[in-house]
Design a protein around this motif. Structure first.
Motif, PDB file in Angstrom:
ATOM      1  N   ALA A   5      91.864  15.973   4.746  1.00 37.06           N
ATOM      2  CA  ALA A   5      91.067  15.873   5.396  1.00 37.06           C
ATOM      3  C   ALA A   5      91.839  17.213   6.161  1.00 37.06           C
ATOM      4  O   ALA A   5      92.969  17.223   7.250  1.00 37.06           O
ATOM      5  CB  ALA A   5      90.046  15.029   6.074  1.00 37.06           C
ATOM      6  N   LEU A   6      91.422  18.492   6.005  1.00 39.16           N
ATOM      7  CA  LEU A   6      92.038  19.233   7.336  1.00 39.16           C
ATOM      8  C   LEU A   6      91.027  20.061   8.275  1.00 39.16           C
ATOM      9  O   LEU A   6      89.846  20.331   7.873  1.00 39.16           O
ATOM     10  CB  LEU A   6      93.159  20.907   6.796  1.00 39.16           C
ATOM     11  CG  LEU A   6      94.444  20.329   5.550  1.00 39.16           C
ATOM     12  CD1 LEU A   6      94.403  20.989   5.212  1.00 39.16           C
ATOM     13  CD2 LEU A   6      95.539  19.327   6.867  1.00 39.16           C
ATOM     14  N   VAL A   7      91.377  20.406   9.245  1.00 41.44           N
ATOM     15  CA  VAL A   7      89.657  20.834  10.312  1.00 41.44           C
ATOM     16  C   VAL A   7      89.785  22.080   9.754  1.00 41.44           C
ATOM     17  O   VAL A   7      91.473  23.064   9.416  1.00 41.44           O
ATOM     18  CB  VAL A   7      90.524  21.382  11.960  1.00 41.44           C
ATOM     19  CG1 VAL A   7      90.581  19.854  12.682  1.00 41.44           C
ATOM     20  CG2 VAL A   7      92.287  22.012  12.377  1.00 41.44           C
ATOM     21  N   THR A  12      95.652  25.662  10.781  1.00 43.36           N
ATOM     22  CA  THR A  12      95.823  24.821  10.098  1.00 43.36           C
ATOM     23  C   THR A  12      96.198  25.152   8.056  1.00 43.36           C
ATOM     24  O   THR A  12      96.466  24.709   7.360  1.00 43.36           O
ATOM     25  CB  THR A  12      94.909  23.587   9.784  1.00 43.36           C
ATOM     26  OG1 THR A  12      94.331  24.609   8.353  1.00 43.36           O
ATOM     27  CG2 THR A  12      94.464  22.814  10.353  1.00 43.36           C
ATOM     28  N   ARG A  13      96.328  26.621   8.332  1.00 40.61           N
ATOM     29  CA  ARG A  13      96.862  27.188   7.726  1.00 40.61           C
ATOM     30  C   ARG A  13      98.430  26.692   6.466  1.00 40.61           C
ATOM     31  O   ARG A  13      98.557  26.476   5.655  1.00 40.61           O
ATOM     32  CB  ARG A  13      96.406  28.592   7.312  1.00 40.61           C
ATOM     33  CG  ARG A  13      96.996  29.824   5.749  1.00 40.61           C
ATOM     34  CD  ARG A  13      95.585  28.971   4.620  1.00 40.61           C
ATOM     35  NE  ARG A  13      96.865  29.043   4.080  1.00 40.61           N
ATOM     36  CZ  ARG A  13      95.806  28.795   2.335  1.00 40.61           C
ATOM     37  NH1 ARG A  13      94.347  29.085   2.171  1.00 40.61           N
ATOM     38  NH2 ARG A  13      96.470  29.473   1.540  1.00 40.61           N
ATOM     39  N   PRO A  34      84.855  19.453  10.341  1.00 38.25           N
ATOM     40  CA  PRO A  34      85.725  20.015  11.865  1.00 38.25           C
ATOM     41  C   PRO A  34      86.271  18.528  12.747  1.00 38.25           C
ATOM     42  O   PRO A  34      86.271  17.584  11.603  1.00 38.25           O
ATOM     43  CB  PRO A  34      83.670  19.520  12.818  1.00 38.25           C
ATOM     44  CG  PRO A  34      82.852  19.612  12.095  1.00 38.25           C
ATOM     45  CD  PRO A  34      83.425  19.701  10.165  1.00 38.25           C
ATOM     46  N   PRO A  35      87.396  18.732  13.503  1.00 40.00           N
ATOM     47  CA  PRO A  35      88.310  17.837  13.570  1.00 40.00           C
ATOM     48  C   PRO A  35      87.725  16.469  13.402  1.00 40.00           C
ATOM     49  O   PRO A  35      87.937  15.331  12.996  1.00 40.00           O
ATOM     50  CB  PRO A  35      88.354  18.089  14.873  1.00 40.00           C
ATOM     51  CG  PRO A  35      88.349  19.446  15.439  1.00 40.00           C
ATOM     52  CD  PRO A  35      87.362  19.680  14.368  1.00 40.00           C
ATOM     53  N   VAL A  36      86.520  15.876  14.137  1.00 43.73           N
ATOM     54  CA  VAL A  36      85.833  14.771  14.218  1.00 43.73           C
ATOM     55  C   VAL A  36      85.399  14.412  12.851  1.00 43.73           C
ATOM     56  O   VAL A  36      85.585  12.512  12.765  1.00 43.73           O
ATOM     57  CB  VAL A  36      84.364  14.158  15.308  1.00 43.73           C
ATOM     58  CG1 VAL A  36      83.505  15.481  14.540  1.00 43.73           C
ATOM     59  CG2 VAL A  36      84.236  13.170  15.316  1.00 43.73           C
ATOM     60  N   MET A  49      94.751  11.305   2.623  1.00 43.65           N
ATOM     61  CA  MET A  49      95.717  11.933   4.448  1.00 43.65           C
ATOM     62  C   MET A  49      94.316  13.119   5.071  1.00 43.65           C
ATOM     63  O   MET A  49      93.225  13.773   4.536  1.00 43.65           O
ATOM     64  CB  MET A  49      96.418  13.607   3.792  1.00 43.65           C
ATOM     65  CG  MET A  49      98.232  12.683   3.126  1.00 43.65           C
ATOM     66  SD  MET A  49      98.641  13.543   2.576  1.00 43.65           S
ATOM     67  CE  MET A  49      99.956  14.194   3.549  1.00 43.65           C
ATOM     68  N   ALA A  50      94.949  13.275   6.525  1.00 44.11           N
ATOM     69  CA  ALA A  50      94.195  14.336   7.107  1.00 44.11           C
ATOM     70  C   ALA A  50      94.720  14.029   8.648  1.00 44.11           C
ATOM     71  O   ALA A  50      95.534  13.239   8.969  1.00 44.11           O
ATOM     72  CB  ALA A  50      92.311  13.110   7.665  1.00 44.11           C
TER      73      ALA A  50
END
Length: 86
Positions: A5-7, A12-13, A34-36, A49-50
């Motif tokens: 999980a990435l924002v 984040t690329r 979204p971050p949350v 992973m996040a």
């Protein structure tokens, strides 16, 4: 399959490119959120992973943190730009 999980922001690329370059022997599925929601996905076991906001770390008891990697700034930031020579 590794779920990450990435924002859902352009900054984040480099993380995506790095994971794709280093984890060649297994398939990767990115969840751009979204971050949350990255924290929620990790907490619910929907990913292994996040990329998390630092404030979300307190809700996890057993978590491994990858040192030396973050999206951050030293000082005030009005906007974020990503540049490459490629």
């Amino acid at each position: 399959m590794i779920d990450i999980a990435l924002v859902s922001y352009i900054n984040t690329r480099p993380f995506m490119d790095g994971f794709e370059a280093k984890i060649k022997d297994r398939e990767i599925r990115f969840h751009l959120l979204p971050p949350v929601d990255c924290a929620t996905h990790l907490h619910q076991g929907k990913c292994q992973m996040a990329l998390l906001p630092v404030g979300a770390l307190a809700q996890f008891k057993n978590i491994s943190i990858m040192p030396n990697y973050c999206i951050g700034a030293d000082g005030e930031v009005a906007s974020v730009f990503l540049f490459s020579q490629e």
